[in-house]
Design a protein around this motif. Structure first.
Motif, short mmCIF file in Angstrom:
data_model
loop_
_atom_site.label_atom_id
_atom_site.label_comp_id
_atom_site.label_asym_id
_atom_site.label_seq_id
_atom_site.Cartn_x
_atom_site.Cartn_y
_atom_site.Cartn_z
N ASN A 16 0.98 -1.52 -0.05
CA ASN A 16 -0.18 0.36 0.06
C ASN A 16 0.96 1.17 -0.25
OD1 ASN A 16 -2.70 -1.65 -0.23
ND2 ASN A 16 -3.34 -0.46 1.65
N ALA A 17 0.32 2.18 -0.33
CA ALA A 17 0.66 3.34 -0.67
C ALA A 17 -0.28 4.20 0.26
CB ALA A 17 0.53 3.58 -1.46
N HIS A 18 1.23 6.10 0.60
CA HIS A 18 0.09 6.68 1.09
C HIS A 18 -0.69 7.89 0.56
CE1 HIS A 18 3.32 6.32 4.83
NE2 HIS A 18 4.37 6.08 3.66
N ALA A 19 -1.93 7.85 1.19
CA ALA A 19 -3.10 8.57 0.41
C ALA A 19 -2.59 10.13 0.96
CB ALA A 19 -4.29 8.71 0.30
N LEU A 20 -3.10 11.79 0.10
CA LEU A 20 -2.99 12.86 0.18
C LEU A 20 -3.68 12.64 1.94
CD1 LEU A 20 -1.81 16.00 -0.23
CD2 LEU A 20 -4.52 16.05 -1.43
N HIS A 21 -3.46 13.43 2.92
CA HIS A 21 -3.90 13.10 4.13
C HIS A 21 -4.56 14.78 4.08
CE1 HIS A 21 -4.25 13.36 8.55
NE2 HIS A 21 -4.08 12.23 9.17
N PRO A 22 -5.80 14.97 4.63
CA PRO A 22 -6.48 15.48 4.91
C PRO A 22 -6.52 16.68 5.19
CG PRO A 22 -7.54 13.73 5.86
CD PRO A 22 -6.22 13.16 5.20
N ASN A 23 -5.75 16.60 6.43
CA ASN A 23 -5.44 17.26 7.39
C ASN A 23 -4.11 18.26 7.37
OD1 ASN A 23 -8.09 17.72 8.51
ND2 ASN A 23 -7.31 15.74 10.69
N HIS A 24 -3.00 17.19 6.88
CA HIS A 24 -1.80 17.04 6.14
C HIS A 24 -1.01 16.97 5.08
CE1 HIS A 24 -0.93 17.63 10.64
NE2 HIS A 24 -1.67 17.06 11.38
N PRO A 25 -2.00 18.08 4.05
CA PRO A 25 -1.63 17.77 2.76
C PRO A 25 -0.05 18.12 2.40
CG PRO A 25 -2.64 19.99 2.53
CD PRO A 25 -2.63 18.53 3.62
N GLU A 26 0.68 19.09 3.31
CA GLU A 26 2.25 19.98 3.26
C GLU A 26 2.48 18.52 3.53
OE1 GLU A 26 1.42 19.41 7.87
OE2 GLU A 26 0.62 19.64 6.12
N TYR A 27 2.65 17.14 3.87
CA TYR A 27 3.87 15.71 3.96
C TYR A 27 3.45 15.35 2.39
CZ TYR A 27 3.57 16.41 9.12
OH TYR A 27 3.22 16.93 10.20
N SER A 28 2.78 15.51 1.53
CA SER A 28 3.04 14.67 0.30
C SER A 28 3.73 15.58 -0.82
CB SER A 28 1.62 14.11 -0.47
OG SER A 28 0.63 14.14 0.48
N ASP A 29 3.94 15.27 -1.97
CA ASP A 29 4.28 15.92 -3.32
C ASP A 29 3.31 16.52 -3.68
OD1 ASP A 29 6.63 15.86 -5.38
OD2 ASP A 29 4.96 15.44 -6.11
N PRO A 30 3.21 17.54 -3.58
CA PRO A 30 1.64 18.36 -4.63
C PRO A 30 1.59 17.65 -5.56
CG PRO A 30 4.06 19.83 -4.32
CD PRO A 30 4.42 18.60 -3.47
N ALA A 31 2.29 17.55 -7.09
CA ALA A 31 2.46 16.12 -7.76
C ALA A 31 1.94 15.43 -8.14
CB ALA A 31 3.19 17.04 -9.50
N ASN A 32 2.01 14.33 -7.18
CA ASN A 32 2.03 12.87 -7.49
C ASN A 32 2.12 12.44 -5.55
OD1 ASN A 32 3.89 12.43 -9.41
ND2 ASN A 32 5.31 13.83 -8.71
N THR A 68 -0.05 7.92 -9.17
CA THR A 68 0.88 7.88 -9.03
C THR A 68 1.53 8.49 -7.50
OG1 THR A 68 2.07 10.46 -9.93
CG2 THR A 68 2.03 8.55 -11.58
N PHE A 69 2.64 7.82 -7.30
CA PHE A 69 3.28 8.72 -5.90
C PHE A 69 4.96 8.47 -5.75
CE2 PHE A 69 5.88 7.66 -2.26
CZ PHE A 69 5.22 8.66 -1.07
N HIS A 70 5.07 10.31 -5.25
CA HIS A 70 6.81 10.58 -4.79
C HIS A 70 6.27 10.92 -3.23
CE1 HIS A 70 9.15 9.77 -8.84
NE2 HIS A 70 7.89 9.87 -9.61
#
Length: 425
Positions: A296-312, A353-355
């Motif tokens: 499994n992969a990390h989804a965009l977090h609803p409260n902490h989008p800053e932990y994700s790559d904005p384009a992936n 995609t995920f990075h």
């Protein structure tokens, strides 16, 4: 059975890595797969369906096509999850009776506290017919790890650092309960226990929720969601010119270094025996093979989008995830991504995609470790989820069906590699 209902049932029965593997074995046997034992000679028939299980926690299944086989289509995922393993001398005395545990893998500690727990796993029992392994599950609210009151620990909401030795032992009963857990275990096992591999599990069952019933939460979604999805795709797939090989490995959360992990020779030995039985050139077969590593992969977090790559940043419910990493902690490259995308396109499955964000160090998966034993083109995939390595994780209902469909298309495809060209039929 409806896909999501089947997954929920599987999650609610898989209270340990051993129960997870046993559930897969039952699915295979119900579908007509014959169990093989590694210490015996093997004989295959055209169209035959077979599987092995090692240590009761890893499973590999395959079937022999009616046409002359051209290569292997392999999937790999893992049956284990982070949590608490019960120590051999399992009780701690004093004013209360507690259970001695140690951390298994990189778990999130806080969700384990203040909720009903119990014990499940494998015990090895002395019987008149010899030493036998048995699955065990104490199906009752038995244990709880209590928090310290905020008045005694004013830092609890300020980034408290849990001490694994003092904060983790679960409470079982009063001082008079010493010996009670061992009695429960031996009664359930039906004999004298000589050894055990036991784990804590949360008693809260998996279920669907959300405004549109679009979310699924439960224990062990990482990686039992992929175990379920790859198995369903494998069983539903039609025959092709490639040999489909379904792998569920143990020990991924602690480095895959066990005899039944992806870093072992288990898969390589299986492929060698298949090739020897059919007088196939193993090197040539591997040259026409592919691996899907499903974790499994990390989804965009609803409260902490800053932990994700904005384009992936994959979103729950929007499809299977292709995982990429410049460090090769994920093995997907341009060619393997293209092949998997093409398969998903044929199955009508959306792909994300995920990075990792460039300044955050991510995890890894068993794909890279598997390549140390069997080197073939590899795509690292997974389903997006929240709270990875919590004892109660969250994913999307829609993505489960997407994975089943993608893996069915994968396993029924005939792959042929000619030079630098990948031909899918």
């Amino acid at each position: 059975m409806d896909t999501i209902e089947g997954l929920i049932q599987y999650l609610n029965q898989s209270h340990s890595v051993y129960h997870a593997a046993a559930g897969v074995c039952k699915m295979l046997e119900d579908a007509g797969y014959q169990r093989l034992y590694e210490h015996e000679d093997w004989q295959f028939t055209v169209g035959g369906k077979y599987y092995i299980s090692r240590s009761g926690s890893s499973v590999i299944a395959f079937r022999i096509p009616t046409a002359s086989p051209n290569g292997f289509l392999i999937s790999a995922d893992h049956t284990d999850r982070p949590g608490w393993r019960v120590k051999q001398n399992l009780e701690l005395g004093g004013a209360y009776t507690r259970v001695a545990v140690e951390r298994y893998g990189s778990l999130i500690i806080s969700p384990w506290l203040d909720r009903p727990l119990s014990v499940a796993g494998r015990v090895v029992v002395d019987t008149p017919d010899g030493v036998q392994s048995k699955l065990i599950d104490i199906d009752r609210d038995l244990l709880l790890i209590p928090n310290v009151a905020i008045y005694m620990n004013r830092q609890i909401n300020d980034g408290y650092a849990y001490n694994l030795a003092t904060d983790s032992p679960p409470l079982m009963g009063s001082a008079a309960s010493v010996g009670k857990l061992w009695e429960l275990l031996e009664r359930a096992a039906g004999g004298k226990i000589l050894g055990h591999d036991l784990y804590l599990y949360v008693r809260q069952k998996a279920g669907v929720w959300g405004a549109e019933s679009e979310y699924l939460s439960g224990q062990g979604l990482d990686d039992l969601e992929c175990v379920w999805g790859t198995t369903q795709g494998f069983l539903a797939a039609a025959d092709s010119d490639s040999i489909p090989v379904l792998c569920h490995f143990d020990s991924e959360e602690v480095g895959s270094c066990s005899a039944q992990g992806a870093g072992s020779t288990m898969l390589d030995e299986m492929l060698t025996r298949i090739c020897n039985a059919w007088s196939l050139n193993k090197s040539r077969m591997l040259g026409q093979s592919f691996l899907v590593s499903a974790d499994n992969a990390h989804a965009l977090h609803p409260n902490h989008p800053e932990y994700s790559d904005p384009a992936n940043a994959p979103v729950l419910g929007e499809g299977v995830v292709l995982k990429h990493s410049a460090s090769l902690s994920y093995c997907t490259d341009g060619a393997s991504a293209a092949i998997f995308r093409k398969l998903c396109e044929r199955a009508g499955v959306p792909v994300q995609t995920f990075h990792n964000r460039a300044d955050l160090r991510g995890g890894s998966t068993l794909g890279r470790i598997s390549l140390s034993q069997v080197s073939v083109p590899t795509a690292d995939i997974g389903l997006p989820q929240l709270a990875m390595h919590s004892c109660y994780e969250t994913a999307a209902v829609a993505d489960v069906d997407y994975l089943c469909r993608a893996m069915r298309e994968y396993f029924q495809t005939s792959l042929r590699i000619e030079g630098e060209h990948f031909l899918l039929k």
